[in-house]
Design an enzyme around this catalytic site. Structure first.
Site, PDB file in Angstrom:
ATOM      1  N   ASP A 139       0.856  -1.186   0.000  1.00 48.94           N
ATOM      2  CA  ASP A 139       0.000   0.000   0.000  1.00 48.94           C
ATOM      3  C   ASP A 139       0.888   1.231   0.000  1.00 48.94           C
ATOM      4  O   ASP A 139       2.011   1.189   0.513  1.00 48.94           O
ATOM      5  CB  ASP A 139      -0.923   0.007   1.227  1.00 48.94           C
ATOM      6  CG  ASP A 139      -2.142   0.890   1.041  1.00 48.94           C
ATOM      7  OD1 ASP A 139      -1.976   2.136   0.994  1.00 48.94           O
ATOM      8  OD2 ASP A 139      -3.249   0.360   0.947  1.00 48.94           O
ATOM      9  N   THR A 141     -12.417   2.107  -6.068  1.00 54.12           N
ATOM     10  CA  THR A 141     -12.927   2.777  -7.271  1.00 54.12           C
ATOM     11  C   THR A 141     -14.068   3.706  -6.849  1.00 54.12           C
ATOM     12  O   THR A 141     -15.241   3.409  -7.085  1.00 54.12           O
ATOM     13  CB  THR A 141     -13.425   1.759  -8.308  1.00 54.12           C
ATOM     14  OG1 THR A 141     -14.357   0.863  -7.685  1.00 54.12           O
ATOM     15  CG2 THR A 141     -12.274   0.948  -8.873  1.00 54.12           C
ATOM     16  N   THR A 176     -14.170  -3.331  -8.229  1.00 53.50           N
ATOM     17  CA  THR A 176     -15.374  -3.208  -9.052  1.00 53.50           C
ATOM     18  C   THR A 176     -15.172  -2.086 -10.060  1.00 53.50           C
ATOM     19  O   THR A 176     -14.991  -0.923  -9.682  1.00 53.50           O
ATOM     20  CB  THR A 176     -16.592  -2.918  -8.172  1.00 53.50           C
ATOM     21  OG1 THR A 176     -16.719  -3.956  -7.191  1.00 53.50           O
ATOM     22  CG2 THR A 176     -17.860  -2.863  -8.997  1.00 53.50           C
ATOM     23  N   GLU A 200     -20.031  -6.597   4.200  1.00 50.64           N
ATOM     24  CA  GLU A 200     -19.421  -6.070   5.414  1.00 50.64           C
ATOM     25  C   GLU A 200     -20.100  -6.715   6.622  1.00 50.64           C
ATOM     26  O   GLU A 200     -21.317  -6.827   6.687  1.00 50.64           O
ATOM     27  CB  GLU A 200     -19.534  -4.547   5.464  1.00 50.64           C
ATOM     28  CG  GLU A 200     -18.687  -3.866   4.393  1.00 50.64           C
ATOM     29  CD  GLU A 200     -18.452  -2.392   4.676  1.00 50.64           C
ATOM     30  OE1 GLU A 200     -18.376  -2.007   5.849  1.00 50.64           O
ATOM     31  OE2 GLU A 200     -18.338  -1.627   3.693  1.00 50.64           O
ATOM     32  N   GLY A 218     -37.631  -0.443   4.983  1.00 52.45           N
ATOM     33  CA  GLY A 218     -36.915   0.364   5.964  1.00 52.45           C
ATOM     34  C   GLY A 218     -36.227   1.541   5.333  1.00 52.45           C
ATOM     35  O   GLY A 218     -36.659   2.067   4.299  1.00 52.45           O
ATOM     36  N   CYS A 244     -20.491   0.584  -1.567  1.00 55.99           N
ATOM     37  CA  CYS A 244     -20.612  -0.248  -2.769  1.00 55.99           C
ATOM     38  C   CYS A 244     -21.902   0.014  -3.543  1.00 55.99           C
ATOM     39  O   CYS A 244     -21.855   0.535  -4.660  1.00 55.99           O
ATOM     40  CB  CYS A 244     -20.507  -1.722  -2.397  1.00 55.99           C
ATOM     41  SG  CYS A 244     -18.857  -2.209  -1.855  1.00 55.99           S
TER      42      CYS A 244
END
Length: 450
Positions: free
Chosen positions: A37, A93, A129, A161, A262, A269
């Site tokens: 990274d 992205t 993605t 997640e 809801g 995402c």
């Protein structure tokens, strides 16, 4: 009996949510992994066994895999290029500034920085993605930089997640977007432990592999927004969307998963992916095919303003000075992600109308405070609801769903609650003297205000 193929050395480019999970889980599966990274702070934290985000179970797995010596973190692209045989690109992205399109700067940089440094045969695998057509473009760039020695494949991720470790170690499917048998075999070698467990594999071309993730997210977003569109109809007609959803769920052509009315979806995402999909479809000249996704997005956003309306119906119409306990900031439970979080958006809208908003989230308070420093934050559920005029459930953490309405009723100024997730025991709250409102459900006729 066939001998198990040798394990390829793995690199992971990008150590955000996707990259860190991929690196840790691949090391857990027995591979030697180097994760790279550009952020030295993030690299140092991970190398010390500290996750820069919350994900159940991943922190423990990180410490365990570091102890094996199979996992290390670096900022050195040259180190990663020399080490790896299969390179997974897991960079972000995000949505482009001023546009719905995806920002591909980080993906492009990761592929080019790797390709410039790789000196032998290797496979670069995109997991990010991206808009359809990106892989083909990157394959051309990589071939030009490496003289054809390095191939590009695409292997989309399907992480949820809160369940990322499970989804990586026990996925419901693997998709291999490849242009050659050699690339397919490299991916089969990299995922050999999962394939031995019988995980299904779909081998596809690059473009199809790219489309799988955005198509899946678009379908999911559509299903969520459909039941919330029905909630709008129920609110206008006096029907009950929770009963409607239950009745629909028995139809095996529809199913009950994600057919839950809801506050709608958020996070890093679904919202950006469906917007980027629409933008790419327009570039391809087929925007009419995905026009419906615009309304999917709009239905989702309208649920936020409608939640504010419910607060106003209970305590308004003027919300100035009304104390609101906003329970939840993350876009979903078991996460500290507040990107495009409906919970925080509702809290902000109430604040802009003059309400005194106190936010509490078990894991996302710090991230929420960075995003919206003007809001007030509590360190506990009890502190948040103390003297509240309205309690507002925005993220369905177990702590909130299991909280006793009788106990909370002692702390609040008025027993009024808006259930933004349809997750609470309605009858128990009403029996405890609470005025209960939820999206798509009628108010109790004749309910007395405490």
């Amino acid at each position: 009996m066939n001998a198990r193929p040798p394990k390829p050395r793995i690199t992971v480019i990008g150590t955000g949510y996707l990259g860190a999970t991929q690196a840790v889980c691949m090391a857990h599966l027995g591979f030697e992994v180097v994760a790279v990274d550009v952020d030295p702070v993030k690299v140092d934290a991970l190398a010390s066994g500290r996750l820069p985000f919350f994900e159940p179970g991943l922190d423990t797995l990180l410490v365990e895999t570091l102890a094996t010596g199979r996992l290390r973190f670096t900022t050195d692209f040259a180190d990663a290029a020399a080490f790896g045989e299969v390179h997974f690109v897991c960079v972000g992205t995000p949505q482009s500034s001023g546009s719905d399109a995806a920002d591909l700067r980080y993906v492009d940089a990761a592929f080019s920085e790797l390709a410039r440094r790789i000196t032998g045969r290797a496979l670069i695998v995109g997991k990010s993605t991206v808009p359809v057509g990106t892989a083909e473009r990157l394959a051309g760039m990589v071939a030009e930089l490496t003289g054809g020695e390095v191939e590009v494949a695409w292997n989309p991720e399907f992480l949820r997640e809160g369940f990322a470790v499970e989804d990586t170690l026990h996925p419901d499917r693997l998709v291999f977007g490849v242009a050659s048998a050699e690339a397919e075999q490299s991916l089969r070698d990299a995922y050999a432990p999962l394939l031995e467990e019988g995980v299904p594999v779909v081998v596809a071309d690059l473009a199809t592999a790219e489309l799988v993730k955005v198509a899946a997210n678009s379908f999911l977003a559509t299903k969520i927004s459909f039941i919330n569109a029905m909630a709008e109809v129920c609110e206008a007609s006096g029907a009950d969307v929770s009963l409607l959803a239950r009745a629909l769920s028995y139809d095996d052509r529809i199913g009950g998963r994600f057919l839950k009315p809801g506050l709608g979806f958020g996070g890093g995402c679904l919202p950006k992916d469906i917007r980027a999909f629409r933008a790419r479809a327009e570039e391809l000249g087929v925007s009419a095919a995905v026009t419906f996704l615009h309304e999917v997005d709009q239905i989702n956003l309208r649920r936020r303003s409608r939640t504010v309306d419910l607060v106003r119906e209970l305590a308004g119409p003027d919300l100035h000075g009304v104390r609101v306990a906003a329970l939840g900031a993350a876009f979903k439970p078991d996460s500290d992600d507040v990107r495009d979080a409906p919970a925080l958006d509702v809290a902000r809208l109430l604040y802009l109308e003059g309400a005194s908003v106190v936010v509490y989230d078990p894991k996302a308070n710090a991230n929420a405070h960075r995003a919206y420093p003007d809001l007030d934050y509590a360190d506990s559920l009890a502190e948040a609801v103390n003297e509240a005029d309205v309690v507002l459930l925005l993220t369905e953490w177990a702590e909130f769903v299991s909280a006793a309405p009788e106990d909370m009723g002692v702390l609040v100024a008025h027993r009024r609650i808006v259930d933004g997730r349809g997750a609470l025991d309605v009858e128990r709250y009403r029996a405890a003297g609470w005025e209960y409102r939820a999206l798509g459900r009628p108010a109790e006729v004749g309910a007395a205000r405490p």
